[in-house]
Design an enzyme around this catalytic site. Structure first.
Site, PDB file in Angstrom:
ATOM      1  N   ALA A   3      -5.169   7.116  -1.976  1.00 49.88           N
ATOM      2  CA  ALA A   3      -3.721   7.091  -2.173  1.00 49.88           C
ATOM      3  C   ALA A   3      -3.376   6.072  -3.246  1.00 49.88           C
ATOM      4  O   ALA A   3      -3.894   4.953  -3.240  1.00 49.88           O
ATOM      5  CB  ALA A   3      -3.016   6.737  -0.867  1.00 49.88           C
ATOM      6  N   ILE A   4      -2.501   6.455  -4.158  1.00 52.57           N
ATOM      7  CA  ILE A   4      -1.992   5.540  -5.180  1.00 52.57           C
ATOM      8  C   ILE A   4      -0.583   5.155  -4.768  1.00 52.57           C
ATOM      9  O   ILE A   4       0.262   6.029  -4.537  1.00 52.57           O
ATOM     10  CB  ILE A   4      -1.941   6.209  -6.574  1.00 52.57           C
ATOM     11  CG1 ILE A   4      -3.251   6.943  -6.882  1.00 52.57           C
ATOM     12  CG2 ILE A   4      -1.601   5.173  -7.643  1.00 52.57           C
ATOM     13  CD1 ILE A   4      -4.472   6.084  -6.887  1.00 52.57           C
ATOM     14  N   HIS A   5      -0.334   3.865  -4.668  1.00 54.84           N
ATOM     15  CA  HIS A   5       1.018   3.426  -4.301  1.00 54.84           C
ATOM     16  C   HIS A   5       1.596   2.527  -5.385  1.00 54.84           C
ATOM     17  O   HIS A   5       1.049   1.460  -5.672  1.00 54.84           O
ATOM     18  CB  HIS A   5       1.039   2.695  -2.961  1.00 54.84           C
ATOM     19  CG  HIS A   5       2.416   2.217  -2.616  1.00 54.84           C
ATOM     20  ND1 HIS A   5       3.374   3.060  -2.097  1.00 54.84           N
ATOM     21  CD2 HIS A   5       3.022   1.006  -2.782  1.00 54.84           C
ATOM     22  CE1 HIS A   5       4.502   2.388  -1.952  1.00 54.84           C
ATOM     23  NE2 HIS A   5       4.320   1.148  -2.367  1.00 54.84           N
TER      24      HIS A   5
ATOM     25  N   GLY B 162       4.143  -0.109  -6.536  1.00 51.60           N
ATOM     26  CA  GLY B 162       4.966  -1.143  -5.920  1.00 51.60           C
ATOM     27  C   GLY B 162       4.168  -1.937  -4.906  1.00 51.60           C
ATOM     28  O   GLY B 162       3.975  -1.498  -3.773  1.00 51.60           O
ATOM     29  N   GLY B 163       3.707  -3.118  -5.331  1.00 51.13           N
ATOM     30  CA  GLY B 163       2.864  -3.930  -4.450  1.00 51.13           C
ATOM     31  C   GLY B 163       3.641  -4.944  -3.639  1.00 51.13           C
ATOM     32  O   GLY B 163       3.058  -5.887  -3.108  1.00 51.13           O
ATOM     33  N   GLY B 164       4.944  -4.747  -3.524  1.00 51.04           N
ATOM     34  CA  GLY B 164       5.794  -5.689  -2.794  1.00 51.04           C
ATOM     35  C   GLY B 164       5.696  -5.535  -1.288  1.00 51.04           C
ATOM     36  O   GLY B 164       4.792  -4.863  -0.766  1.00 51.04           O
TER      37      GLY B 164
ATOM     38  N   GLY C 211       5.807  -1.961   0.069  1.00 56.73           N
ATOM     39  CA  GLY C 211       4.571  -1.262  -0.273  1.00 56.73           C
ATOM     40  C   GLY C 211       3.409  -1.683   0.602  1.00 56.73           C
ATOM     41  O   GLY C 211       2.685  -0.839   1.145  1.00 56.73           O
TER      42      GLY C 211
ATOM     43  N   LYS D 288      20.336   8.192   8.254  1.00 59.24           N
ATOM     44  CA  LYS D 288      19.717   6.884   8.060  1.00 59.24           C
ATOM     45  C   LYS D 288      20.498   6.053   7.050  1.00 59.24           C
ATOM     46  O   LYS D 288      20.854   4.900   7.300  1.00 59.24           O
ATOM     47  CB  LYS D 288      18.266   7.074   7.607  1.00 59.24           C
ATOM     48  CG  LYS D 288      17.474   5.777   7.540  1.00 59.24           C
ATOM     49  CD  LYS D 288      17.484   5.167   6.159  1.00 59.24           C
ATOM     50  CE  LYS D 288      16.820   3.807   6.161  1.00 59.24           C
ATOM     51  NZ  LYS D 288      16.731   3.217   4.823  1.00 59.24           N
TER      52      LYS D 288
END
Length: 386
Positions: free
Chosen positions: A4-6, A8-10, A13, A211
């Site tokens: 999986a590529i995500h 946003g490493g915040g 994420g 939501k």
């Protein structure tokens, strides 16, 4: 084992999407442009997620991930996408246009038969469609139709302010919801990813609007009223009876829209609202009003948590007075330290006429039944600073 590529490493994420992709057995490749963050992820073999509830805390260990800087190593990111099973992102709706080109290049480089799943995990309506629109500008239509499946989603999990020196570890609310439409997979005749945390549905719109117009509207309303009252946390704000009453009034109005539009029962929506109020009242989250209130320009925009429901209520001839009050409070969220949008908001309200500011902030047409009401609130806030 899939990949999986995500983007946003915040905190969202790592602490929401990354957690559930990891638990589903994927190797996760975090992609970001912040040099220090990427270096930290690359040099840290594991991090912890602490789920917070009134019953206590539970810690999970996350491993089996890598990180790439798309600014300096774009070609590597393209190759990772070319062989990935799923691409997700949590970068903010306004950043989607900037990640689209590298995803387009990744799709062009694919030679695997299974299409790439793309899910944009943003607090915005149909964010995956928005991302797809940006990707379409960068590649041929047949590349997109043959090599990817785009699915919209609704996400819900509170990530409060993190303690100092927490590193990559994330403190996060125990409750979560990740709802994804399965229709695009059915239409292509392919199986959707096997991620147990995802609730797959045929019709997503009710989940997205419920939501956004309950959790996000209620959360932001609390923040803006709380900020003006000098409260530090969301829990502190909701302990104030007047603020709590205002939040309930706003959510009564958005509930009337959700019930009227989507056929959700009054009792089901009431239980949902009560659950949301209980969640955001949790003092253990230590969620700051300034964190929740930040980016007021986005939150005041046309399809967002205030103008979105208020405009639809106005179109249906239903009540929207409490939402107008929340909009007025949002307009007062100006010049907050560390939040550029609050400074830009102050500039717009100072330099533009009420009509210009209303049109720029809300994108409402002047003949829209909500426009004149918001214009009046803009004038009120502008006059206070004169």
């Amino acid at each position: 084992m899939g990949k999986a590529i995500h983007f946003g490493g915040g905190n969202i994420g790592r602490g929401f999407v990354g957690e559930f992709l990891h638990e589903a057995g994927y190797e996760v490749v975090f992609v970001d442009v912040v040099d220090d963050l990427i270096t930290s992820i690359q040099n840290t073999p594991s991090y912890e997620i602490t789920e917070i509830s009134e019953d206590g805390e539970k810690t999970k260990k996350i491993t089996n991930y890598r990180a790439l800087n798309s600014k300096s190593h774009e070609a590597d990111v393209v190759q990772e996408i070319a062989t990935a099973d799923i691409v997700t992102c949590a970068v903010g709706p306004r950043v989607l246009q900037f990640i689209a080109p590298v995803i387009a290049k990744g799709l062009e480089s694919r030679n695997v038969s299974t299409p790439l799943t793309v899910i944009a995990c943003e607090n915005a309506i149909n964010a995956t469609d928005t991302l797809r629109g940006h990707i379409e500008k960068k590649t041929k239509p047949e590349i997109i139709s043959e090599r990817a499946v785009f699915a919209n989603c609704a996400i819900d999990r509170i990530v409060p302010n993190q303690p100092p020196n927490n590193g990559l570890n994330v403190r996060i609310e125990k409750y979560w919801e990740w709802v994804v439409e399965q229709t695009p997979f059915k239409e292509k005749g392919v199986a959707h990813p096997n991620v147990s945390a995802i609730h797959w549905v045929d019709k997503l719109d009710p989940y997205i609007e419920r939501k956004l117009f309950t959790v996000n509207t209620g959360h932001a309303t609390t923040a803006y009223y709380g900020h003006l009252a000098g409260k530090k946390t969301i829990a502190d704000a909701l302990h104030d009876p007047k603020i709590r009453e205002n939040v309930h009034k706003v959510l009564d109005e958005t509930a009337s829209l959700i019930i009227n539009k989507h056929g959700i029962s009054e009792q089901e929506q009431k239980e949902y609202v009560d659950k949301i109020i209980s969640r955001i009242s949790n003092p253990y989250l230590e969620d700051g009003v300034e964190r929740v209130g930040r980016a007021p320009l986005r939150k005041l925009s046309r399809n967002e948590r205030f103008i979105g429901p208020a405009s639809q209520l106005a179109e249906r001839g239903l009540k929207f007075d409490a939402l107008l009050g929340a909009i007025e409070q949002a307009l007062r969220f100006q010049n907050v330290e560390g939040d550029e949008e609050s400074k830009e908001l102050a500039k717009i309200l100072k330099e533009k006429t009420a009509e210009e500011a209303t049109s720029e902030l809300t994108e409402l047409e002047k003949d829209h039944p909500l426009y004149s009401h918001v214009l009046e609130r803009v004038r009120t806030v502008q006059q206070e600073s004169k």
